[in-house]
Design a protein around this motif. Structure first.
Motif, PDB file in Angstrom:
ATOM      1  N   MET A 124       0.723  -1.288  -0.104  1.00 11.85           N
ATOM      2  CA  MET A 124      -0.041   0.022   0.104  1.00 11.85           C
ATOM      3  C   MET A 124       0.798   1.100  -0.094  1.00 11.85           C
ATOM      4  SD  MET A 124      -3.229  -0.961  -0.104  1.00 11.85           S
ATOM      5  CE  MET A 124      -2.513  -2.257  -1.085  1.00 11.85           C
ATOM      6  N   VAL A 125       2.057   1.247   0.609  1.00 11.36           N
ATOM      7  CA  VAL A 125       2.848   2.352   0.726  1.00 11.36           C
ATOM      8  C   VAL A 125       3.399   2.602  -0.500  1.00 11.36           C
ATOM      9  CG1 VAL A 125       4.609   3.514   2.217  1.00 11.36           C
ATOM     10  CG2 VAL A 125       3.048   2.150   3.404  1.00 11.36           C
TER      11      VAL A 125
ATOM     12  N   GLN B  33      -3.777   8.423  -3.484  1.00 11.05           N
ATOM     13  CA  GLN B  33      -3.136   8.917  -2.260  1.00 11.05           C
ATOM     14  C   GLN B  33      -4.131   8.768  -1.123  1.00 11.05           C
ATOM     15  OE1 GLN B  33       0.070   9.448  -1.965  1.00 11.05           O
ATOM     16  NE2 GLN B  33       0.810  10.015  -4.130  1.00 11.05           N
TER      17      GLN B  33
ATOM     18  N   HIS C 142       3.357   8.590   2.384  1.00 11.29           N
ATOM     19  CA  HIS C 142       4.697   8.123   2.450  1.00 11.29           C
ATOM     20  C   HIS C 142       5.496   9.159   3.128  1.00 11.29           C
ATOM     21  CE1 HIS C 142       4.533  10.836  -1.244  1.00 11.29           C
ATOM     22  NE2 HIS C 142       5.705  11.016  -1.024  1.00 11.29           N
TER      23      HIS C 142
ATOM     24  N   ALA D 255       1.456   4.303  -2.995  1.00 12.26           N
ATOM     25  CA  ALA D 255       1.386   5.920  -2.526  1.00 12.26           C
ATOM     26  C   ALA D 255       2.452   6.390  -3.331  1.00 12.26           C
ATOM     27  CB  ALA D 255       1.233   5.925  -1.159  1.00 12.26           C
TER      28      ALA D 255
ATOM     29  N   TYR E 282     -10.385  -3.411   1.838  1.00 15.08           N
ATOM     30  CA  TYR E 282      -9.739  -2.306   2.521  1.00 15.08           C
ATOM     31  C   TYR E 282     -10.217  -1.997   3.981  1.00 15.08           C
ATOM     32  CZ  TYR E 282      -8.346   2.754   2.453  1.00 15.08           C
ATOM     33  OH  TYR E 282      -7.905   3.959   2.823  1.00 15.08           O
TER      34      TYR E 282
ATOM     35  N   PHE F  78      -2.852   3.942   6.074  1.00 13.46           N
ATOM     36  CA  PHE F  78      -1.662   3.151   6.327  1.00 13.46           C
ATOM     37  C   PHE F  78      -0.420   3.743   6.770  1.00 13.46           C
ATOM     38  CE2 PHE F  78      -4.179   1.008   2.442  1.00 13.46           C
ATOM     39  CZ  PHE F  78      -5.048   0.240   3.416  1.00 13.46           C
TER      40      PHE F  78
ATOM     41  N   GLN G  69      -4.634   5.617   0.522  1.00  8.57           N
ATOM     42  CA  GLN G  69      -3.274   5.118   1.274  1.00  8.57           C
ATOM     43  C   GLN G  69      -3.107   5.698   2.511  1.00  8.57           C
ATOM     44  OE1 GLN G  69      -2.518   2.265  -0.469  1.00  8.57           O
ATOM     45  NE2 GLN G  69      -3.892   3.151  -2.130  1.00  8.57           N
TER      46      GLN G  69
END
Length: 532
Positions: free
Chosen positions: A132-133, A426, A247, A136, A498, A432, A429
């Motif tokens: 997931m990261v 974005q 991120h 992003a 999700y 997370f 995400q």
């Protein structure tokens, strides 16, 4: 207490030993540490010490100035005038609080967020979280590629096609790898120069347009949106999604490790947290001003204008881009490309070229910070060491390929339209990064006396839930505009999966004593390096 000595650098952590025999920790991404001068008088702010801590916050703030943010800013101004500036201010303030948590985690523990996640989550959730990261990061990289390609096209008056601009951005890989060899402080200075360039270019546009200062201050400090409809509401949600980048939380928690901080000294850790917070506040204040410049320019110059008005003005000035604006009375819709065109039509060619230089600086500066984020995330989650060249080449190839295909076979409208999808990506995400950082900084066994208090836990939890709910609304609005049953069904299935995963991250089960013990033992083990 454990200590490490690597050249002239040192790291230390105050943690209770659990009787484990520590193993050597892997080398960090930065091969050097910036020394911090001592100051016995801790009751005042030392400019020398503040200067030593200055750098990570400004690298982090670049994510608030990437092309995706700039496009969100100009659309906010064009669609809602000054009415959503308070949303930008609030989103930046929330971002500062989250960056404070990220910096504090790195300073107190000596590990960045991805490394803590590696020791906290089981294998399958950890791999999913990493993916997931990575999505992003790749999405952010694509926005940088799009922004640079458009900037090259505008600067060359169309002589460099969009696909050519995409190919040129591949060279960023080699340029930044070359700059990286000159040392951390020089690299930080270079990014400071790019931020200054953005401030000068977008500041020029601000002075040229001359926005109404009264309306600007009202929009910034009075939460209102008189006459706003679904378009403005969606834009407000988009501002939050564009400003707070998932991120970036991982990045900032790692960047603070580049300073020499004796983590066995509680007083020194407290001082480091203070100076990093001051530096982050200054950096985000600068980024906020630059974002305000962009919003105000388009709010003053183009809010309420129609396509027909812009067409006539561009036609009278001899602009070759007047065909971009159809002869109708629909409200003007702008993106990064059209933004430069309309500035050139209304305020002269200089405004267009200076705008393009600012966009190019935004795209170039955010390229390397995305690379750093990818490196930290891969090393932390997977304990996998890749060379910088291999890491940059992989992510840039993934980002360039779909962007290049769109640039070759479609047009600039499709290319800029990708930014909307990427902002949605974005947004999805965001949990997370927010949930792990709030969870870990609230664990006393990990953060000791620096753990979040009750007020910050509750307040942070509410903020995270609000931000996630706002961004989920943004996602729902985007999906419903596609008008496809299959997309609705697919989105529903993915939404269940999700939300289940987000619920797992939000679960308090890992705040138990047993989980804390395991985390602390892994934490203590990881930070021991070969000692004399």
């Amino acid at each position: 207490t454990t200590h490490s000595h690597r050249g002239s650098s040192r790291t230390a952590v105050f943690l209770c030993s659990h009787g484990d025999e520590p193993a050597p920790a892997p080398a960090t991404y930065f091969q050097q540490r910036v020394p911090v001068p001592e100051d016995r008088n801790t009751n005042r702010i030392s400019l020398r010490r503040l200067w030593a801590f200055t750098g990570p916050g400004f690298l982090m703030s670049i994510a608030y100035l990437d092309p995706g943010n700039i496009e969100s800013d100009l659309q906010s101004g064009a669609k809602a005038g000054f009415k959503l500036l308070w949303v930008l201010l609030g989103a930046t303030a929330i971002g500062l609080l989250l960056q404070r948590l990220a910096a504090r985690l790195g300073v107190v523990t000596g590990m960045h967020l991805a490394e803590v996640c590696h020791r906290h989550y089981r294998t399958v959730p950890r791999i999913l979280l990493w993916l997931m990261v990575e999505l992003a990061i790749i999405g952010s990289d694509m926005q940088e590629v799009i922004g640079c390609a458009i900037a090259f096209n505008l600067l060359s008056s169309g002589r460099i096609p969009l696909w050519g601009g995409v190919l040129i951005t591949i060279m960023d890989t080699f340029v930044f790898l070359f700059l990286d060899k000159y040392g951390l402080r020089k690299l930080e200075a270079f990014f400071g120069l790019l931020i200054t360039l953005m401030a000068v270019t977008f500041g020029y546009e601000y002075v040229t347009v001359g926005p109404d200062q009264g309306q600007l201050l009202k929009g910034m400090f009075v939460p209102y949106c008189e006459g706003c409809g679904p378009v403005q509401l969606t834009q407000a949600v988009g501002i939050v999604g564009a400003v707070i980048m998932p991120h970036n939380i991982y990045l900032h928690s790692a960047l603070v490790k580049s300073r020499e901080v004796d983590r066995s000294n509680r007083k020194e850790v407290k001082e480091a947290n203070k100076y990093f917070f001051i530096e982050s506040s200054m950096a985000l204040f600068v980024s906020f001003l630059i974002n305000v410049f962009v919003v105000a320019v388009f709010a003053e110059g183009f809010y309420g204008r129609t396509n027909q008005e812009v067409f006539h003005v561009c036609n009278q000035t001899g602009s070759p881009h007047s065909h971009l604006f159809p002869l109708n009375n629909h409200t003007l819709e702008v993106d990064i490309y059209k933004g430069g065109v309309v500035l050139g039509c209304f305020f002269g060619p200089a405004a267009l070229y200076i705008w393009a230089v600012g966009i190019l600086a935004a795209g170039q500066s955010s390229t390397m910070t995305g690379t750093y984020s990818g490196q930290f995330v891969m090393e932390g989650f997977l304990n996998l060491r890749w060379s910088r060249f291999a890491r940059v080449l992989l992510t840039r190839s993934i980002a360039v390929t779909p962007t290049l295909l769109v640039a070759v076979f479609q047009d600039v409208h499709s290319l800029t339209g990708m930014n909307d999808f990427l902002n949605v990506l974005q947004s999805m995400q965001l949990p997370f990064a927010l949930l792990p950082i709030l969870t870990f900084t609230s664990l006393p066994a990990l953060m000791s006396e620096f753990a979040n208090g009750l007020v910050f836990k509750v307040g942070g939890g509410v903020v995270v839930l609000i931000v996630c709910a706002i961004n989920m609304y943004f996602v729902v609005v985007y999906v419903t505009e596609l008008h496809s049953v299959w997309i609705y069904v697919t989105a529903a299935i993915l939404s269940v999966a999700y939300l289940t995963f987000v619920g797992y991250l939000f679960s308090p089960s890992c705040s138990s004593a047993g989980c804390n013990d395991g985390l602390v033992r892994g934490f203590s083990t990881s930070l021991r390096t070969t000692s004399t």
